[in-house]
Design a protein around this motif. Sequence first.
Motif, short mmCIF file in Angstrom:
data_model
loop_
_atom_site.label_atom_id
_atom_site.label_comp_id
_atom_site.label_asym_id
_atom_site.label_seq_id
_atom_site.Cartn_x
_atom_site.Cartn_y
_atom_site.Cartn_z
N THR A 74 0.79 -1.24 0.00
CA THR A 74 0.00 0.00 0.00
C THR A 74 0.82 1.28 0.00
O THR A 74 0.32 2.33 -0.40
N GLY A 75 2.03 1.23 0.50
CA GLY A 75 2.82 2.45 0.65
C GLY A 75 2.60 3.13 1.99
O GLY A 75 3.15 4.19 2.26
N TYR A 76 1.79 2.53 2.85
CA TYR A 76 1.50 3.09 4.16
C TYR A 76 2.29 2.41 5.29
O TYR A 76 2.34 2.91 6.40
N ARG A 77 2.90 1.25 4.99
CA ARG A 77 3.64 0.53 6.01
C ARG A 77 5.05 1.10 6.17
O ARG A 77 5.59 1.70 5.25
N HIS A 78 5.64 0.85 7.33
CA HIS A 78 7.02 1.26 7.60
C HIS A 78 7.83 0.03 8.00
O HIS A 78 7.30 -0.91 8.58
N THR A 79 9.12 0.07 7.68
CA THR A 79 10.02 -1.00 8.09
C THR A 79 10.34 -0.85 9.58
O THR A 79 9.96 0.15 10.20
N ALA A 80 11.10 -1.78 10.12
CA ALA A 80 11.51 -1.72 11.53
C ALA A 80 12.36 -0.48 11.82
O ALA A 80 12.38 0.02 12.94
N LEU A 99 -8.01 -0.20 -9.46
CA LEU A 99 -7.70 -0.73 -8.14
C LEU A 99 -6.91 0.30 -7.33
O LEU A 99 -6.16 1.08 -7.90
N PHE A 100 -7.08 0.25 -6.02
CA PHE A 100 -6.49 1.24 -5.12
C PHE A 100 -5.78 0.52 -3.97
O PHE A 100 -5.93 -0.69 -3.80
N PRO A 101 -5.01 1.24 -3.14
CA PRO A 101 -4.24 0.60 -2.08
C PRO A 101 -5.04 -0.25 -1.10
O PRO A 101 -4.47 -1.12 -0.46
N ALA A 102 -6.32 -0.07 -0.98
CA ALA A 102 -7.12 -0.86 -0.04
C ALA A 102 -7.40 -2.28 -0.54
O ALA A 102 -7.91 -3.11 0.20
N ILE A 103 -7.05 -2.59 -1.78
CA ILE A 103 -7.24 -3.93 -2.32
C ILE A 103 -6.21 -4.88 -1.71
O ILE A 103 -5.05 -4.54 -1.57
N SER A 104 -6.65 -6.08 -1.35
CA SER A 104 -5.76 -7.04 -0.68
C SER A 104 -4.70 -7.59 -1.64
O SER A 104 -4.81 -7.47 -2.86
#
Length: 106
Positions: A30-36, A63-68
Amino acid sequence: MASALINVPAKAKRGDIIEIKTLMSHIMETGYRHTATGEVVPRDIITSFTCRFNGAEIFRADLFPAISANPFITFFTTVTQSGKFEFEWIGDKGFSETASASITVE
């Protein structure tokens, strides 16, 4: 590596409504996650899906980032002639994948 699974009936009667199922193997980040370490994981999604029958577009989805991950798309269409379905997925980072399936109308 991405791969597509397609389920299209091999045969149908003229005028039948058929169900088409597609499954694309893709992480859909999604581009919303962060690494450790706090860095943003770059977005990497499939942005569009198109199905054509004998060259004519019959179904499209944006399709958008909310798609699994591994998006599963199913839809119905009416068949009046034998032909070829062509499927295309387009995404971020130059992602492009195609697949096809044929149907015989009796």
